[in-house]
Motif scaffolding. Structure first.
Motif, PDB file in Angstrom:
ATOM      1  N   GLU A   1     -12.419  -1.221 -18.304  1.00  0.00           N
ATOM      2  CA  GLU A   1     -12.025  -1.251 -16.896  1.00  0.00           C
ATOM      3  C   GLU A   1     -10.765  -0.437 -16.657  1.00  0.00           C
ATOM      4  OE1 GLU A   1     -10.254  -5.251 -15.898  1.00  0.00           O
ATOM      5  OE2 GLU A   1     -10.791  -5.611 -18.006  1.00  0.00           O
ATOM      6  N   TYR A   2      -9.999  -0.176 -17.718  1.00  0.00           N
ATOM      7  CA  TYR A   2      -8.774   0.598 -17.581  1.00  0.00           C
ATOM      8  C   TYR A   2      -9.016   2.103 -17.628  1.00  0.00           C
ATOM      9  CZ  TYR A   2      -6.904  -3.996 -18.784  1.00  0.00           C
ATOM     10  OH  TYR A   2      -6.623  -5.346 -18.814  1.00  0.00           O
ATOM     11  N   LEU A   3     -10.266   2.504 -17.883  1.00  0.00           N
ATOM     12  CA  LEU A   3     -10.665   3.916 -17.890  1.00  0.00           C
ATOM     13  C   LEU A   3     -11.802   4.093 -16.902  1.00  0.00           C
ATOM     14  CD1 LEU A   3     -10.884   4.901 -21.691  1.00  0.00           C
ATOM     15  CD2 LEU A   3      -8.997   5.339 -20.114  1.00  0.00           C
ATOM     16  N   PRO A   4     -11.527   4.197 -15.616  1.00  0.00           N
ATOM     17  CA  PRO A   4     -12.596   4.333 -14.623  1.00  0.00           C
ATOM     18  C   PRO A   4     -13.544   5.480 -14.959  1.00  0.00           C
ATOM     19  CG  PRO A   4     -10.492   3.943 -13.529  1.00  0.00           C
ATOM     20  CD  PRO A   4     -10.180   4.173 -14.982  1.00  0.00           C
ATOM     21  N   LYS A   5     -14.818   5.171 -15.033  1.00  0.00           N
ATOM     22  CA  LYS A   5     -15.815   6.118 -15.523  1.00  0.00           C
ATOM     23  C   LYS A   5     -15.840   7.420 -14.737  1.00  0.00           C
ATOM     24  CE  LYS A   5     -20.761   6.573 -16.501  1.00  0.00           C
ATOM     25  NZ  LYS A   5     -22.086   5.909 -16.444  1.00  0.00           N
ATOM     26  N   GLU A   6     -15.814   7.346 -13.406  1.00  0.00           N
ATOM     27  CA  GLU A   6     -15.939   8.557 -12.607  1.00  0.00           C
ATOM     28  C   GLU A   6     -14.671   9.418 -12.642  1.00  0.00           C
ATOM     29  OE1 GLU A   6     -18.837   9.595 -11.342  1.00  0.00           O
ATOM     30  OE2 GLU A   6     -19.629   7.831 -12.347  1.00  0.00           O
ATOM     31  N   LEU A   7     -13.532   8.809 -12.998  1.00  0.00           N
ATOM     32  CA  LEU A   7     -12.335   9.607 -13.233  1.00  0.00           C
ATOM     33  C   LEU A   7     -12.424  10.285 -14.590  1.00  0.00           C
ATOM     34  CD1 LEU A   7      -9.407   7.324 -11.954  1.00  0.00           C
ATOM     35  CD2 LEU A   7     -10.615   9.138 -10.729  1.00  0.00           C
ATOM     36  N   LEU A   8     -12.842   9.539 -15.591  1.00  0.00           N
ATOM     37  CA  LEU A   8     -12.971  10.092 -16.936  1.00  0.00           C
ATOM     38  C   LEU A   8     -13.963  11.246 -16.970  1.00  0.00           C
ATOM     39  CD1 LEU A   8     -12.413   9.934 -20.011  1.00  0.00           C
ATOM     40  CD2 LEU A   8     -14.244   8.228 -20.149  1.00  0.00           C
ATOM     41  N   GLU A   9     -15.081  11.071 -16.299  1.00  0.00           N
ATOM     42  CA  GLU A   9     -16.154  12.067 -16.349  1.00  0.00           C
ATOM     43  C   GLU A   9     -16.087  13.077 -15.204  1.00  0.00           C
ATOM     44  OE1 GLU A   9     -19.816   9.923 -16.643  1.00  0.00           O
ATOM     45  OE2 GLU A   9     -19.298   9.049 -18.592  1.00  0.00           O
ATOM     46  N   PHE A  10     -15.063  12.973 -14.365  1.00  0.00           N
ATOM     47  CA  PHE A  10     -14.869  13.880 -13.231  1.00  0.00           C
ATOM     48  C   PHE A  10     -16.120  13.923 -12.362  1.00  0.00           C
ATOM     49  CE2 PHE A  10     -13.298  18.329 -11.845  1.00  0.00           C
ATOM     50  CZ  PHE A  10     -12.580  17.764 -10.800  1.00  0.00           C
ATOM     51  N   GLY A  11     -16.586  12.710 -12.034  1.00  0.00           N
ATOM     52  CA  GLY A  11     -17.838  12.592 -11.290  1.00  0.00           C
ATOM     53  C   GLY A  11     -17.751  13.078  -9.856  1.00  0.00           C
ATOM     54  N   TRP A  12     -16.525  13.233  -9.315  1.00  0.00           N
ATOM     55  CA  TRP A  12     -16.364  13.643  -7.933  1.00  0.00           C
ATOM     56  C   TRP A  12     -16.007  15.121  -7.809  1.00  0.00           C
ATOM     57  CZ3 TRP A  12     -17.678  10.681  -3.864  1.00  0.00           C
ATOM     58  CH2 TRP A  12     -17.844   9.310  -4.080  1.00  0.00           C
TER      59      TRP A  12
END
Length: 272
Positions: free
Chosen positions: A255-266
């Motif tokens: 939960e401390y590594l938001p997936k869409e931030l890590l994977e640059f989903g946006w």
């Protein structure tokens, strides 16, 4: 939490409206934007909502803008922040434009994959950061120099990193609380060491340790557990983004590594 986020959003808007005219607003801006971004992750832990991503981008824009305004040799700078062009006056050294906020701003630019802003931040002299008057242990300046040397692929990156690691020892620190150093400030530095070594196994172990220590620190008592600062492991996330983009596997989920931030989903969703 929804009511709290609404209040934080109002505060952030108030600060941004005054960013061009008010020294006080500029001194509060980065903290206000980052608090909002992290708080949104309480109800959107994977950052699947546009409003959460926008909050993170805004925090990144503000951090970079403050340093651009502080270091410009012109009368001011034009910066895009939350879909608007804002004209910030040249400020020179300021208390809030220090080594700590530089590192936060660098982390945010890494997370948002802002290469141009990273290059600009990497050119801010450490001597300028010392002029802020803010008090830090010496390790932090070596850490700044490490990240700057890394960005420009300088040969002294390893030497700067070793200096930073050595500077985190109890014997070398005077101001940082020992628990804060061990569980929050030190982990991104050693994680970066593993990243440079390109050893996926050791990186994975260091990442797991960093997240474990982050949880231990921010769940130690009631005050910490309700503090929005603990919702995202900012430095750890930034280094994990570097590793992920370099092709290293990130197998741990947290939960401390938001997936869409890590994977640059946006990617591409906002004109930054």
């Amino acid at each position: 939490m929804a009511d709290g986020i609404a209040v934080l959003d109002e505060t952030a808007s108030w600060v941004l409206e005054r960013l061009e005219q008010s020294d006080i607003a500029r001194s509060q801006a980065l903290n206000a934007m980052l608090t909002l971004a992290k708080s949104r992750c309480a109800t959107d832990p994977q950052v699947t909502k546009f409003a959460t991503w926008e909050a993170w981008v805004t925090a990144m824009q503000v951090g970079s803008a403050l340093f651009a305004a502080a270091t410009t040799t012109e009368d001011g700078v034009s910066c895009r922040i939350r879909e608007e062009t804002r004209n910030l006056p040249a400020t020179g050294p300021q208390t809030h434009v220090n080594a700590g906020t530089w590192i936060t701003s660098f982390y945010l630019a890494v997370i948002c994959r802002e290469k141009e802003r990273l290059a600009e931040l990497a050119q801010v002299p450490v001597s300028f950061l010392r002029e802020s008057g803010a008090v830090f242990d010496e390790y932090i300046y070596a850490w700044v120099e490490t990240l700057q040397s890394f960005w420009f692929s300088r040969e002294d990156t390893w030497d700067k990193l070793v200096t930073a690691v050595d500077g985190t020892s109890p014997e070398a620190t005077q101001y940082a609380d020992s628990e804060l150093m061990l569980k929050i400030l030190y982990p991104p530095i050693i994680l970066f060491y593993r990243y440079l070594s390109r050893d996926a196994g050791q990186f994975g172990e260091a990442l797991t340790d960093a997240l474990k220590w982050h949880k231990e620190y921010w769940s130690a008592d009631e005050d910490r557990s309700t503090n929005s600062d603990g919702l995202v492991a900012l430095g750890t996330l930034a280094i994990a983004c570097l590793a992920r983009d370099a092709g290293m596997p990130i197998e741990v989920e947290s939960e401390y590594l938001p997936k869409e931030l890590l994977e640059f989903g946006w990617v591409g969703e906002i004109d930054t």
